[in-house]
Design a protein around this motif. Sequence first.
Motif, PDB file in Angstrom:
ATOM      1  N   SER A  52     -12.198  12.204  -4.745  1.00 32.44           N
ATOM      2  CA  SER A  52     -11.786  13.019  -3.600  1.00 32.44           C
ATOM      3  C   SER A  52     -10.720  14.001  -4.056  1.00 32.44           C
ATOM      4  O   SER A  52     -10.258  13.952  -5.202  1.00 32.44           O
ATOM      5  N   GLY A  54      -7.724  13.977  -3.217  1.00 34.75           N
ATOM      6  CA  GLY A  54      -6.445  13.310  -3.421  1.00 34.75           C
ATOM      7  C   GLY A  54      -5.419  13.521  -2.331  1.00 34.75           C
ATOM      8  O   GLY A  54      -4.352  12.915  -2.364  1.00 34.75           O
ATOM      9  N   GLU A  60      -7.773  11.192   2.017  1.00 35.25           N
ATOM     10  CA  GLU A  60      -7.025   9.934   2.019  1.00 35.25           C
ATOM     11  C   GLU A  60      -7.925   8.774   2.407  1.00 35.25           C
ATOM     12  O   GLU A  60      -7.876   7.699   1.790  1.00 35.25           O
ATOM     13  N   SER A  63     -10.132   7.915  -0.557  1.00 43.08           N
ATOM     14  CA  SER A  63      -9.360   7.213  -1.587  1.00 43.08           C
ATOM     15  C   SER A  63      -9.055   5.785  -1.152  1.00 43.08           C
ATOM     16  O   SER A  63      -9.205   4.832  -1.925  1.00 43.08           O
ATOM     17  N   SER A  73     -10.924   4.902  -7.643  1.00 45.49           N
ATOM     18  CA  SER A  73     -10.588   5.924  -6.665  1.00 45.49           C
ATOM     19  C   SER A  73      -9.906   7.070  -7.401  1.00 45.49           C
ATOM     20  O   SER A  73      -8.744   6.968  -7.796  1.00 45.49           O
ATOM     21  N   GLY A  75      -8.400  10.741  -7.606  1.00 37.62           N
ATOM     22  CA  GLY A  75      -7.816  11.803  -6.806  1.00 37.62           C
ATOM     23  C   GLY A  75      -7.576  13.043  -7.641  1.00 37.62           C
ATOM     24  O   GLY A  75      -6.846  12.980  -8.636  1.00 37.62           O
ATOM     25  N   HIS A  89      -3.538   6.000  -2.714  1.00 41.74           N
ATOM     26  CA  HIS A  89      -4.663   5.086  -2.922  1.00 41.74           C
ATOM     27  C   HIS A  89      -5.539   5.554  -4.085  1.00 41.74           C
ATOM     28  O   HIS A  89      -6.751   5.730  -3.928  1.00 41.74           O
ATOM     29  N   GLN A  90      -4.953   5.741  -5.242  1.00 37.18           N
ATOM     30  CA  GLN A  90      -5.686   6.299  -6.377  1.00 37.18           C
ATOM     31  C   GLN A  90      -5.547   5.409  -7.612  1.00 37.18           C
ATOM     32  O   GLN A  90      -4.434   5.031  -7.977  1.00 37.18           O
ATOM     33  N   SER A  93      -5.207   9.438 -11.038  1.00 43.46           N
ATOM     34  CA  SER A  93      -4.568  10.582 -10.404  1.00 43.46           C
ATOM     35  C   SER A  93      -4.529  11.744 -11.380  1.00 43.46           C
ATOM     36  O   SER A  93      -3.847  11.673 -12.412  1.00 43.46           O
TER      37      SER A  93
END
Length: 211
Positions: A52, A54, A60, A63, A73, A75, A89-90, A93
């Motif tokens: 996603s 991020g 959100e 994630s 997950s 981001g 929630h990553q 990152s």
Amino acid sequence: MAELQTAVGQMEDVGAAVSIFGSARILPGSPYYAKSLAIASALARAGFAVISGGGPGIMEAASKGAFEAGGQSVGLNIKLPHEISGNAHQTHSLNFHHFSPRKAIFFLYSMAYVVLPGGFGTLDELFEALTLVQTGKLPPAPIILVGREFWSGLVDWIREQLLAQGTIGPNDLDLLVIEDDPARVVARVIAFHHRHPKGALRPPQALACAK
């Protein structure tokens, strides 16, 4: 190019992945937020990584759904006026200053695209996915629009204007589908993956250039 090279290195351990696009402005109480969370959770339980943007909103939810289901997950964070920092929630990152390398990572690493309601950025991502698949720059991939009430007017306009004027081909509308049920969204992704197990992952020529 430096951002793209760095991102490729960070994505090396990410498996088969699905991108979820949608607005940063949709609040947690929205049914679309709930659908994004449910889709991401089910995808993660099915073994897919979820990519996603991020940020907040639909991103959100995507994630969070993948993260809380124990999946990957990813981001792709970019600093914008209404997206000051990435969500919490990553598992992966990645940080970008520029849109171009960020979008390249979406399309290099995703074997399907799930598009929830959004604004100009979401429309940009949707139409780039359609263009890349239509022109063969990426292999075929499911492009699933979630929310019939939100998307049906756009699809009607594409049919009534672009198709009628001959600016797209007769089969181009088949590149996308509208689906409201999260379970059926995930079922479509799983069925496609079974038919095309390599999906659209890591086009060799593009990655060679990136490295």
